[in-house]
Every structure is written in structure tokens, then in C-alpha cells.
Write an enzyme that holds these catalytic residues in place. Sequence first.
Site, PDB file in Angstrom:
ATOM      1  CG  HIS A   1     -10.179  -2.040   8.228  1.00 17.87           C
ATOM      2  ND1 HIS A   1      -9.540  -2.105   9.449  1.00 17.87           N
ATOM      3  CD2 HIS A   1      -9.316  -2.565   7.324  1.00 17.87           C
ATOM      4  CE1 HIS A   1      -8.336  -2.629   9.283  1.00 17.87           C
ATOM      5  NE2 HIS A   1      -8.170  -2.916   8.010  1.00 17.87           N
TER       6      HIS A   1
ATOM      7  CE  LYS B   1      -3.529   0.439   4.852  1.00 11.85           C
ATOM      8  NZ  LYS B   1      -4.795   0.285   5.531  1.00 11.85           N
TER       9      LYS B   1
ATOM     10  CD  GLU C   1     -13.229   1.133   4.986  1.00 18.20           C
ATOM     11  OE1 GLU C   1     -12.638   0.987   3.898  1.00 18.20           O
ATOM     12  OE2 GLU C   1     -13.306   0.242   5.849  1.00 18.20           O
TER      13      GLU C   1
ATOM     14  CB  SER D   1      -9.201  -1.574   2.360  1.00 22.69           C
ATOM     15  OG  SER D   1     -10.120  -2.405   3.019  1.00 22.69           O
TER      16      SER D   1
ATOM     17  CG  HIS E   1      -7.007   2.036   1.389  1.00 23.63           C
ATOM     18  ND1 HIS E   1      -5.866   1.317   1.139  1.00 23.63           N
ATOM     19  CD2 HIS E   1      -7.650   1.387   2.389  1.00 23.63           C
ATOM     20  CE1 HIS E   1      -5.829   0.265   1.929  1.00 23.63           C
ATOM     21  NE2 HIS E   1      -6.904   0.286   2.700  1.00 23.63           N
TER      22      HIS E   1
ATOM     23  CG  ASN F   1      -1.829  -1.190   1.270  1.00 21.77           C
ATOM     24  OD1 ASN F   1      -2.406  -1.558   0.259  1.00 21.77           O
ATOM     25  ND2 ASN F   1      -1.944  -1.815   2.426  1.00 21.77           N
TER      26      ASN F   1
ATOM     27  CG  ASP G   1     -10.775   3.928   7.738  1.00 18.80           C
ATOM     28  OD1 ASP G   1      -9.849   4.353   7.025  1.00 18.80           O
ATOM     29  OD2 ASP G   1     -10.691   2.899   8.435  1.00 18.80           O
TER      30      ASP G   1
END
Length: 399
Positions: free
Chosen positions: A141, A246, A185, A189, A217, A53, A214
Site C-alpha cells: 500500500h 474496513k 500485507e 487490497s 483487509h 470495505n 499490514d
Amino acid sequence: MTSARASSLASSLARALGRIDRRDERRRLRPFALAPGGRLRSDAGEFLDFSSNDYLGLSLHPLLVERACEWTRRHGAGAGASRLVTGTSAPHLAVEARLAAFKGTEAALLFASGWQANAAVLAALLKAAPDAVVLTDRLIHASLHHGIAAAGARQVRFRHNDLDHLEALLAAREGRGGPRIIVTESVFSMDGDVADLPRLAGIARAHDAFLYLDEAHATGVLGPGGAGLSAALPGGVDLVMGTFSKAMGSFGAYVAGSRLLCDYLVNACGGLIFTTAPPPGVLGAIDAALDLLPGMDAERAHLAHIAGHVRDGLRAMGFDTGASATQIIPAIVGAAGDALALAARLEEEGILAAAIRPPTVPAGSSRLRLALRAPHAMADADRLLATLARLRGRASCPA
Ligand SMILES: *Cc1c(COP(=O)(O)O)cnc(C)c1O
């Protein structure tokens, strides 16, 4: 070897491992080292890496490495105590102030990791509002689930990125129960798809709900100057968390939001209070990444370009790439064994792509999770596509 005695717990562990084996879900630790050019090295040689990542290649950037060393030399290897004892140094406060400015919030707090931040912060929020109704996207997640479960709170799940469903669930509970918390998110992910944040923020406002986002990413990769998708929506998200591990190339995590929120967490969040403060070297790497990110629009554009190219190529070959719209692209094959077989064949060709299986993703949606990275050249993306096309041509290969 210490003792040959096998406790009854040990035989329970062995039976549980056996069940994991029989489901083709056994995982093992393997040593790798990040290398330049979007590569990874192991004792088996050098691989083209679509697994990690480190989306912008910052983990090997000389500025991060140098500042991590410099801050370690200057301030020591460890913080020495937890934040509320003597573990808060001037660099901790300075990095937190920079983060708040980066995210466009009043305040920000550092955490040891993204997993820990989610697990600890949600539990702390729910401690103040035990009657809260927590509405979660089905694909959030594991760390977010952990925080909600730790508080013993009930989750109401909405279908993945289905905001009509979220609105219906909120409307059905109008006037009942305590505060509402929406947890989701910005970039998912395992699917690489994006939540509709302007609409989410509008729904949260209309239903007096707290929006917890979140950005693990998205941080570094998306939004103005890489500040995440919430940064384009000032005041629209109540709590943004993200990780430095990441695209930001190092380690640790942040929570950004109002001063009230951060003051509450400093006083009530066990995962911040009962753990040692992040070490100076990590702070130095974070500080260097914050210097670099606003100037990396060209890297972000290149990453989006090669990701689009890979997505188009996979779709043309007949792969299901879901709703991916980012640097994360699933090539969904279905059965866990098929995903493992495809990853193993790619590895024989010098390409690493993680096979993601249940329980990380729902049963029947095992996949290769392809993570494009800015250090990749277009030729690397083409090599991945050509190899997959060749492997897929063989009868035994799924897709
Ligand atoms: C990776 C990840 C985390 C955990 O972050 P770490 O800093 O690696 O612990 C949290 N949330 C999401 C969505 C993630 O993908």
C-alpha cells in the site's frame, strides 16, 4: 470567490490536472451513504454495492452506533490533547489492552488512521536504524511506501508474494548492512490474494529480520475470531497493523507487537506524539466491534461462500481474477478506459464496482475491484454475475 489572481503555482496545478485528464485518470468526489443489505444510496438512487470495505456491515450495526453515541455523551466529542499531554483517557488504555488480547500480542497502540500509522511508524522504526535494509513486496500500500520514503531509506522490492525471491535477496545481503525489515500485507487490497505467513515468519526468523505486516483487509474477516491471519501465528510477526475503518466498521487504526516496540513508538513516533488522541465516540465503536467480532463466524463463512461463488462465476465467464482467495476479487480488464466503461455500464444497471486504475495498480492491469460483503445475499452475487455476463456479451465491452 476570493480573488481572480492566478499564481504561477495555480497554472502548474491546472497543467497537472490536464495531464491526468488526458490519461483518463481524473477522479472526482461523489456523495454516497451506506445502506442496509450491502447497498449504497446516492442522489441517483440505491445501488448494490461491491465497492466499499465495510465487509461485515458493522458500520450500520446498532451496537457500534449506540456505543459511539454513549461514549460521546459520557466522555465528550473530542480527546482534548495529544496522547502524551492529557489526551490519554482510561478508555484509550482499555481499548488498547483489548486489542493486544485480540491480536495475541504484549501491547497495542491506537492511531488516527491506517494511512497515518504506516507512514509514521515505519519512519519511526527507521529513525532508530538508519542503516536498515527494507525488503518490500512490490504491491504494498502507498502508505507503507510513504513511511519508508519519509525516512530516506532504500527499498529492496521482491516480486509480489514471491518468497523465493525474498529469500534470495536476503541471502545476497547476508552479513552486510544493518537490521532487516520485511514489509508486506496479509491480504492485498487490490488483488485479494494472501501472503504465506507461516513461511514468511520462518524466513524472518532465519534471517534475523523484523516482520512488519499490514492486516487492513484481514482484520475482522480472517483468522481466529476475525483477529487477522497473524493471530494464528503467535510470536511469528513482530509488528501487525490494521485498521478499524474496513471490516471493523468505524475509523482509526492499531499497531500491535511487543511492549518494547510500543514503548519505543510512544517515545519516537511523530504520528502518535504530535496529533490529538482519537475521540471517545470512535473508541466506543471500536469497543463494540471487539465485542461482536469473535461471535461472527457465521457471517465470515457466508462472506467466504459468496466470494467463492462470484470468483468461480467470473472465471467461468473468462475474467482474469488473479490469485484472489478472499472477499476482494479483481476482474482484470487491462486498459484504464475499459475498466471505467465497464464500471459505468454496471452503474447504469444499479451496481457499483470501483474501476481501479494506475497509479493505484500497475499500468495494463486496470480492473473492477469487487468487494463482497457479509450483508450481501447469494441473490445479490448472482445478480452481479448475470449482469456482467450480459454486458460482456455486448461487443464493445471488454473482458
Ligand atoms: C485502507 C488501507 C490502509 C489505510 O487504512 P485507513 O485506516 O483507511 O487509513 C492501509 N493499508 C492498506 C493495505 C489498506 O488497504
